[in-house]
Design a protein around this motif. Sequence first.
Motif, mmCIF file in Angstrom:
data_model
loop_
_atom_site.group_PDB
_atom_site.id
_atom_site.type_symbol
_atom_site.label_atom_id
_atom_site.label_comp_id
_atom_site.label_asym_id
_atom_site.label_seq_id
_atom_site.Cartn_x
_atom_site.Cartn_y
_atom_site.Cartn_z
ATOM 1 N N ALA A 208 -8.895 4.241 69.809
ATOM 2 C CA ALA A 208 -8.753 5.677 69.993
ATOM 3 C C ALA A 208 -10.096 6.369 69.781
ATOM 4 O O ALA A 208 -10.968 5.847 69.089
ATOM 5 C CB ALA A 208 -7.727 6.220 69.002
ATOM 6 N N MET A 209 -10.214 7.533 70.384
ATOM 7 C CA MET A 209 -11.396 8.347 70.117
ATOM 8 C C MET A 209 -10.935 9.687 69.569
ATOM 9 O O MET A 209 -10.029 10.304 70.120
ATOM 10 C CB MET A 209 -12.210 8.561 71.393
ATOM 11 C CG MET A 209 -13.483 9.325 71.106
ATOM 12 S SD MET A 209 -14.629 9.288 72.477
ATOM 13 C CE MET A 209 -13.847 10.440 73.573
ATOM 14 N N TYR A 210 -11.531 10.112 68.479
ATOM 15 C CA TYR A 210 -11.124 11.335 67.807
ATOM 16 C C TYR A 210 -12.266 12.337 67.805
ATOM 17 O O TYR A 210 -13.397 11.993 67.465
ATOM 18 C CB TYR A 210 -10.733 11.032 66.359
ATOM 19 C CG TYR A 210 -9.597 10.052 66.223
ATOM 20 C CD1 TYR A 210 -8.284 10.466 66.370
ATOM 21 C CD2 TYR A 210 -9.845 8.703 65.953
ATOM 22 C CE1 TYR A 210 -7.235 9.568 66.243
ATOM 23 C CE2 TYR A 210 -8.803 7.802 65.827
ATOM 24 C CZ TYR A 210 -7.499 8.236 65.969
ATOM 25 O OH TYR A 210 -6.459 7.345 65.841
ATOM 26 N N LYS A 211 -11.950 13.570 68.154
ATOM 27 C CA LYS A 211 -12.977 14.617 68.121
ATOM 28 C C LYS A 211 -13.130 15.101 66.682
ATOM 29 O O LYS A 211 -12.162 15.579 66.071
ATOM 30 C CB LYS A 211 -12.570 15.769 69.038
ATOM 31 C CG LYS A 211 -13.662 16.810 69.168
ATOM 32 C CD LYS A 211 -13.243 17.878 70.166
ATOM 33 C CE LYS A 211 -14.275 18.968 70.241
ATOM 34 N NZ LYS A 211 -13.779 20.139 70.963
ATOM 35 N N VAL A 212 -14.323 15.000 66.174
ATOM 36 C CA VAL A 212 -14.581 15.290 64.767
ATOM 37 C C VAL A 212 -14.185 16.722 64.404
ATOM 38 O O VAL A 212 -14.641 17.673 65.026
ATOM 39 C CB VAL A 212 -16.077 15.062 64.440
ATOM 40 C CG1 VAL A 212 -16.423 15.601 63.060
ATOM 41 C CG2 VAL A 212 -16.405 13.580 64.530
ATOM 42 N N GLY A 213 -13.303 16.845 63.431
ATOM 43 C CA GLY A 213 -12.918 18.144 62.894
ATOM 44 C C GLY A 213 -11.922 18.902 63.745
ATOM 45 O O GLY A 213 -11.412 19.930 63.301
ATOM 46 N N ASP B 38 -12.147 2.089 66.740
ATOM 47 C CA ASP B 38 -11.990 3.482 67.150
ATOM 48 C C ASP B 38 -13.370 4.134 67.257
ATOM 49 O O ASP B 38 -14.380 3.569 66.816
ATOM 50 C CB ASP B 38 -11.157 4.255 66.112
ATOM 51 C CG ASP B 38 -9.664 3.934 66.203
ATOM 52 O OD1 ASP B 38 -9.248 3.275 67.174
ATOM 53 O OD2 ASP B 38 -8.931 4.335 65.275
ATOM 54 N N ALA B 39 -13.403 5.324 67.787
ATOM 55 C CA ALA B 39 -14.668 6.048 67.905
ATOM 56 C C ALA B 39 -14.457 7.493 67.481
ATOM 57 O O ALA B 39 -13.351 8.029 67.591
ATOM 58 C CB ALA B 39 -15.176 5.981 69.334
ATOM 59 N N SER C 187 -21.942 13.120 71.410
ATOM 60 C CA SER C 187 -22.276 11.841 70.786
ATOM 61 C C SER C 187 -21.029 11.114 70.330
ATOM 62 O O SER C 187 -20.218 11.657 69.582
ATOM 63 C CB SER C 187 -23.185 12.074 69.575
ATOM 64 O OG SER C 187 -24.257 12.927 69.911
ATOM 65 N N VAL C 188 -20.904 9.882 70.783
ATOM 66 C CA VAL C 188 -19.775 9.054 70.363
ATOM 67 C C VAL C 188 -20.298 8.002 69.389
ATOM 68 O O VAL C 188 -21.223 7.257 69.706
ATOM 69 C CB VAL C 188 -19.103 8.375 71.570
ATOM 70 C CG1 VAL C 188 -18.030 7.400 71.106
ATOM 71 C CG2 VAL C 188 -18.505 9.423 72.500
ATOM 72 N N VAL D 253 -6.009 9.588 72.677
ATOM 73 C CA VAL D 253 -6.435 9.060 73.969
ATOM 74 C C VAL D 253 -7.546 8.045 73.741
ATOM 75 O O VAL D 253 -8.450 8.252 72.953
ATOM 76 C CB VAL D 253 -6.942 10.202 74.858
ATOM 77 C CG1 VAL D 253 -7.551 9.635 76.122
ATOM 78 C CG2 VAL D 253 -5.800 11.132 75.203
ATOM 79 N N ALA D 254 -7.441 6.911 74.429
ATOM 80 C CA ALA D 254 -8.409 5.843 74.188
ATOM 81 C C ALA D 254 -9.601 5.935 75.119
ATOM 82 O O ALA D 254 -9.462 5.892 76.337
ATOM 83 C CB ALA D 254 -7.723 4.495 74.372
ATOM 84 N N GLY D 255 -10.767 6.105 74.556
ATOM 85 C CA GLY D 255 -12.002 5.980 75.317
ATOM 86 C C GLY D 255 -12.284 7.139 76.246
ATOM 87 O O GLY D 255 -11.416 7.921 76.595
ATOM 88 N N VAL D 256 -13.553 7.224 76.649
ATOM 89 C CA VAL D 256 -13.969 8.318 77.516
ATOM 90 C C VAL D 256 -13.279 8.210 78.874
ATOM 91 O O VAL D 256 -12.820 9.192 79.435
ATOM 92 C CB VAL D 256 -15.493 8.303 77.698
ATOM 93 C CG1 VAL D 256 -15.929 9.428 78.619
ATOM 94 C CG2 VAL D 256 -16.181 8.417 76.345
#
Length: 198
Positions: free
Chosen positions: A24-29, A58-59, A97-98, A181-184
């Motif tokens: 998964a990728m999480y947007k910080v904050g 994860d990212a 930035s990821v 959502v997984a990945g860009v």
Amino acid sequence: MSALASALAVAAVLLVLVDGGACAMYKVGDLDAWGIPPASKPDVYKNWPKSIKFKLGDAIWFLYPPTQDSVLQVTPDAFHTCDLSSTPLLKLDDGNSVFNLTKPGRVYFISGESKHCLKGQKLWVDVPKADGTHVQPSSDDLAALAPTPGGLPAGIESEAPPDGARSADDDAQPSTAFRTVAGVGSVVAAATLSLLLL
Ligand SMILES: *[C@@H]1O[C@H](CO)[C@@H](O)[C@H](O)[C@H]1NC(C)=O
């Protein structure tokens, strides 16, 4: 929730179902941008990681105007003191930035802008091992979260649970489907899919 947001949520859930245990990728904050915490959410970077169960692979995604901010991965000590003078472990300054959570252990980030870290723009994340257990925090890790003598602005100090994991917190925000959502590529896929669903 708007129609678009609903569609995105549905698309994200579908993708997760399709992708299975994908990363998964999480947007910080969950904010519009990586920046000084807004007055309404002074502890946002402290609380945000508690709302997520990170997995190895994860990212986390830092989004910000590259003219106004940057991301430094730093040592526990530099995190503690908001030290901008030593060379960071990693500097990300492209505005989008990821950071990939590929190595178990605790990772520390501060803003590269003068004074931003002192105002609470600092974040640490515990990256678990592949089996989901956490690396035992080192003495440096524990020192990084100790209150600073003289006192930092409220909300910067943090406490480390004994096993290094975070517990749920009353003011932690629930995760949104979008963040799973997984990945860009999948973000793009989710957006496309949501348009089809509209
Ligand atoms: C994280 O992974 C993505 C995709 O493999 C890559 O494009 C990106 O550069 C990586 N980020 C860092 C900070 O290494």
